[in-house]
Design an enzyme around this catalytic site. Sequence first.
Site, PDB file in Angstrom:
ATOM      1  N   GLN C  61      13.162  10.868  11.770  1.00 54.69           N
ATOM      2  CA  GLN C  61      11.999  10.353  12.490  1.00 54.69           C
ATOM      3  C   GLN C  61      12.331   9.069  13.226  1.00 54.69           C
ATOM      4  O   GLN C  61      13.288   8.388  12.926  1.00 54.69           O
ATOM      5  CB  GLN C  61      10.870  10.093  11.491  1.00 54.69           C
ATOM      6  CG  GLN C  61      11.307   9.240  10.309  1.00 54.69           C
ATOM      7  CD  GLN C  61      10.406   9.442   9.101  1.00 54.69           C
ATOM      8  OE1 GLN C  61       9.361  10.074   9.185  1.00 54.69           O
ATOM      9  NE2 GLN C  61      10.797   8.894   7.981  1.00 54.69           N
ATOM     10  N   ASP C 136      13.421   8.379  -2.029  1.00 52.19           N
ATOM     11  CA  ASP C 136      12.988   8.665  -0.649  1.00 52.19           C
ATOM     12  C   ASP C 136      14.124   9.391   0.068  1.00 52.19           C
ATOM     13  O   ASP C 136      15.300   9.078  -0.117  1.00 52.19           O
ATOM     14  CB  ASP C 136      12.636   7.361   0.071  1.00 52.19           C
ATOM     15  CG  ASP C 136      11.799   7.602   1.315  1.00 52.19           C
ATOM     16  OD1 ASP C 136      10.623   7.195   1.317  1.00 52.19           O
ATOM     17  OD2 ASP C 136      12.312   8.205   2.280  1.00 52.19           O
ATOM     18  N   ASP C 167      15.775  14.305  -2.081  1.00 57.39           N
ATOM     19  CA  ASP C 167      14.503  15.006  -2.106  1.00 57.39           C
ATOM     20  C   ASP C 167      13.857  14.777  -3.466  1.00 57.39           C
ATOM     21  O   ASP C 167      14.507  14.895  -4.521  1.00 57.39           O
ATOM     22  CB  ASP C 167      14.776  16.504  -1.889  1.00 57.39           C
ATOM     23  CG  ASP C 167      13.580  17.359  -2.251  1.00 57.39           C
ATOM     24  OD1 ASP C 167      12.529  17.222  -1.593  1.00 57.39           O
ATOM     25  OD2 ASP C 167      13.688  18.144  -3.220  1.00 57.39           O
ATOM     26  N   ALA C 168      12.563  14.419  -3.465  1.00 55.67           N
ATOM     27  CA  ALA C 168      11.910  14.015  -4.710  1.00 55.67           C
ATOM     28  C   ALA C 168      11.906  15.136  -5.761  1.00 55.67           C
ATOM     29  O   ALA C 168      12.099  14.895  -6.956  1.00 55.67           O
ATOM     30  CB  ALA C 168      10.478  13.577  -4.415  1.00 55.67           C
ATOM     31  N   ASP C 185       3.840   8.937  -3.122  1.00 53.24           N
ATOM     32  CA  ASP C 185       3.598   8.088  -1.941  1.00 53.24           C
ATOM     33  C   ASP C 185       4.233   8.798  -0.731  1.00 53.24           C
ATOM     34  O   ASP C 185       5.183   8.315  -0.122  1.00 53.24           O
ATOM     35  CB  ASP C 185       4.242   6.720  -2.205  1.00 53.24           C
ATOM     36  CG  ASP C 185       3.869   5.702  -1.150  1.00 53.24           C
ATOM     37  OD1 ASP C 185       2.980   5.986  -0.331  1.00 53.24           O
ATOM     38  OD2 ASP C 185       4.486   4.616  -1.148  1.00 53.24           O
TER      39      ASP C 185
END
Lengths: 335, 335, 335, 335
Positions: C61, C136, C167-168, C185
Amino acid sequence: MGEVAFSSGISNGSVNNGVNGQSHSLNGYRKSCWYEEEIEEDLRWCFALNSILHTGASQYQDIALLDTKPFGKALVIVGKLQSAETDEFIYHECLVHPALLHHPNPKNVFIMGGGEGSTARELLRHKTIDKVLMCDIDEEAVNFCKSYLVVNKEAFCDLRLEVIINDARGELEAREENYDVIVGDLADPIDGGPCYKLYTKSFYEFTVKPKLKQGGIFVTQAGPAGIFSHKEVFSCIYNTLRQVFKYVVPYSAHIPSHADIWGWVMASDSPIDLSAEELDLRMKQRILGENRYLDGKTFSSSSTLSKTVRNSLDNETHVYTEEAARFIHGHGKHA
Amino acid sequence: MGEVAFSSGISNGSVNNGVNGQSHSLNGYRKSCWYEEEIEEDLRWCFALNSILHTGASQYQDIALLDTKPFGKALVIVGKLQSAETDEFIYHECLVHPALLHHPNPKNVFIMGGGEGSTARELLRHKTIDKVLMCDIDEEAVNFCKSYLVVNKEAFCDLRLEVIINDARGELEAREENYDVIVGDLADPIDGGPCYKLYTKSFYEFTVKPKLKQGGIFVTQAGPAGIFSHKEVFSCIYNTLRQVFKYVVPYSAHIPSHADIWGWVMASDSPIDLSAEELDLRMKQRILGENRYLDGKTFSSSSTLSKTVRNSLDNETHVYTEEAARFIHGHGKHA
Amino acid sequence: MGEVAFSSGISNGSVNNGVNGQSHSLNGYRKSCWYEEEIEEDLRWCFALNSILHTGASQYQDIALLDTKPFGKALVIVGKLQSAETDEFIYHECLVHPALLHHPNPKNVFIMGGGEGSTARELLRHKTIDKVLMCDIDEEAVNFCKSYLVVNKEAFCDLRLEVIINDARGELEAREENYDVIVGDLADPIDGGPCYKLYTKSFYEFTVKPKLKQGGIFVTQAGPAGIFSHKEVFSCIYNTLRQVFKYVVPYSAHIPSHADIWGWVMASDSPIDLSAEELDLRMKQRILGENRYLDGKTFSSSSTLSKTVRNSLDNETHVYTEEAARFIHGHGKHA
Amino acid sequence: MGEVAFSSGISNGSVNNGVNGQSHSLNGYRKSCWYEEEIEEDLRWCFALNSILHTGASQYQDIALLDTKPFGKALVIVGKLQSAETDEFIYHECLVHPALLHHPNPKNVFIMGGGEGSTARELLRHKTIDKVLMCDIDEEAVNFCKSYLVVNKEAFCDLRLEVIINDARGELEAREENYDVIVGDLADPIDGGPCYKLYTKSFYEFTVKPKLKQGGIFVTQAGPAGIFSHKEVFSCIYNTLRQVFKYVVPYSAHIPSHADIWGWVMASDSPIDLSAEELDLRMKQRILGENRYLDGKTFSSSSTLSKTVRNSLDNETHVYTEEAARFIHGHGKHA
């Protein structure tokens, strides 16, 4: 945050109900309503609104008539300003009069597109005109303009005007008569766009030119012609036309509501080279009423392009062809 | 620069006449028209417009009814959103019902301001009500709302409603009768603003309180009550009222179209402390139709302010007085 | 048209070089630069800019840190405001403290996402905390925040914090330890969006719940919770969690920079029902420094939803499942 | 309402965290930042921003250098665009070259204003030039441009350039030497504005003209010259100059970043009437490097104004005088 003024309706004895006591002019709220046009992804042009007069939709497109503060009534199609009351005369005088004046005696004219009616209005000011055929594909849009554009009411009622709902190419090819002038008042030739085929070399060669009488002139709007924008379509339309016609004259003028210079191209197999004085003389003799924008000197200035644009046009090599169109996709960038 | 699409009116066979061939959604043009509110000098809140329904002007202010996409019809006065169709019920339910429900048997009510008609509409839903006096100073604005706010048509025709065009203070003082509930539906108490005098300690002490019957309740809108905005007027209105009344209850709710939390304050010399259950019971017994926003739990949450706001209210020392007003100028910042 | 002021550079002796002689405040030009967020296609929220502090891009992003006038420094990811200096404390206090306070003795916490660092910062204020794992997936974004968000510098240096780039789900499943509290979150559960799988019933049932210790609490941000926006994801997250946990508590708070109410949901198999007083007591005992937003009464108000929202949550039937996700396309509307 | 995406910082595995699943281009956030200019109260012109490069303030004005997407680096003073990287060459070539080319042998030039440095840059391209005096009153602004406008670095270092910080009138009168060309690169002559006195008949008659050598030429920028904007100041500057000089030549060109046509006026007591060919020849002989905008034909087109503008100039009767200025207040409307 949060200095929202709110007073559940009408305040009591209130001239000013802003929370911060800032004074608003009495017609401040009007400037709260805006028309916003995304000229490009990174460039916007915004007009304060008085009102949204009419909205409509045809099978082809959405259409709206807005009342804007800076430019009066504005015709907007699919989110793009088409024409504004205060300066549409520049576009339409430039589109119509140079070709008709350079013609020795224009009697009948074919308009490709032109449903707004302003092109017909300018044509009908010429005393020599017997017949104007306006061929637009979008009936609802034509009706919208007929109903709401007061300035063109008279033109739409003129008995010399015939409005035909059809594709311009089909109509031109189907009809047997030839024309003194053919006017292209169409959307720009974007690859894949609806009007692309009406800007190609083969269309000009095999449809337009054969339908011009001896000494006939073709003129077309030719998209933006500014120092940064003239390569989009203006230079290619010019270059395409000079493949087909002996004499080709590009010219341009600033249209304030469009935030750019606009371009047109005239083309003929007869010379197009009257002096400013001769143009002025013919205007007096042939045109009813007085032009607001165009006279001989103005045309002389308009047809003398700036160095940058002149060079681009001289060096342009792209020619619009149906074949080219087939292979070009995406955003219509043609080169 | 200059990718302006222009096709002198209606394009021929064109669904898309953007120069770049970018596809516009068929109702793209609608999103070209925006209402823009300057919440603060550095903060704007913008709604896409469907249309500008009506505009008018009274001797006091300009007024407009807009049809917005996100919040429906919106009443705008002097460039400030007053009330929006989709969420005005939050404001008006909060202004009216807590006070009426806490009163044992409210029969007659005086509204200061309220010309929009929505406050009257909510009051008239209470079966106990015999008489509502709405006193607004701006006749043209009241007439505008009467004519155009369909949602309040029925209320404006209710025989229990009397609309008076006058200054609220003069009217309250001139009339002999007392009221069960007095509702302040006025612009915020900006120093030098038109309504300042209707928020002062002396007005509350010598005009409002004497006009309340035994057990009567006064309620007023009290401006923005957000975590950053509650010190503008909310905390001062609260503090001023607690100088005059024994029981004072501030509460607040989020109003989406206002991009902020809004506040109200109830005040009385009788206790205001019903449980959520009791409020729910009285709603069922007394109110015609169902509330969309408010019930007992909602009020209980609304009247439990967040830590930040609670502390500010506890510590507020400013009291609105006519004297103070005389010495405070500029942007109405009161402390 | 065209009242453009232009003076080829610096004017001579000029304080004001506007063509119309309009006076500009000396820092008028600052308000010429704006951050504009399209909250919806028909709704915009615009902040005046002081400057564009940093811009960057990760493999996932684009990210920017803006200095805005109304809300201070603002973290913007892919054109969406994530967090603003002046009010991020509301979001992060609400996300972190209710869960930790309801837990009898929280020692280790797992954060899914949270790369901004503010969630860790609030967690690390709890004296009971031994270990915080922040997981994160976007390393560049975490580094961007580490470098530029001064307010979280200390937290990022705290030895109790471990930052993992992964990856969580994978990380949670790979690790053997269990947690007192797990904090979600993450971006909202848009179908087809990156985080959808971290909001499904099966993820909660088979990954989250097994990783909670006895008495453990899961809490997640739950998207907008306003009267018009709570059905987007808030009600579904709530409904999905109550399929898996015995006790589920939704709550919400207004975040001014987001122009909306925001929602969170706590879930556990142990009761979550402390009084305001008990919460206040635990805050004093366990949290270093003073909360700016949250105390016992605030939480009590926050967890008492308005009638409209409460009814929607009660009546919500949609459950997030991986299967559902597979069959839902387009704009992520999930019902 | 309320589809605000929010994910407390960095989302986990998120490329797209919009609530509606709308895909944003990876640099979508850049287009969220805009420079907005109020060209008029009801007309705005907005450029997407890359960044805000520098901001500063002098005793006279605020100044900023922005990096805009459509027009590159843009110098903004007190909220008004002064000059943009991509098209300032049009303004500065038009201001400088016609006067210098019409002069038989220009050696020394006085610039009133011009602190941006671009006017000096164009002057210094002329091989005949020995000396350029740039006299600007705002030292900080000159230093700002010196530091940040890379394109003018070389010019600022040229030994033939002398920069003086002073009022142009005082400086002109104090100096004993006369000039071949005097260039006015000042803000427009708004009544009450700082530069008004530098556009009056008496200033031209008693200060400028006496400081021109035999055959000397004065040239000044003359404000917007569009079909709607030329009466603001262009026609009056023209009319004032023709009271004082025998030969006066107005001309204009479109500047895209200004969304309008701009105007200049040359004046002399010697004839100004070279042919396009002669101008082209002198350009080759005298100017280092190639012009990007101006050549002989371009000037010929530029100095042939459109009918509307020509008529206004012919009929203009207003003359700028100090007396007039004294009695005209308010918004600087001069007639």
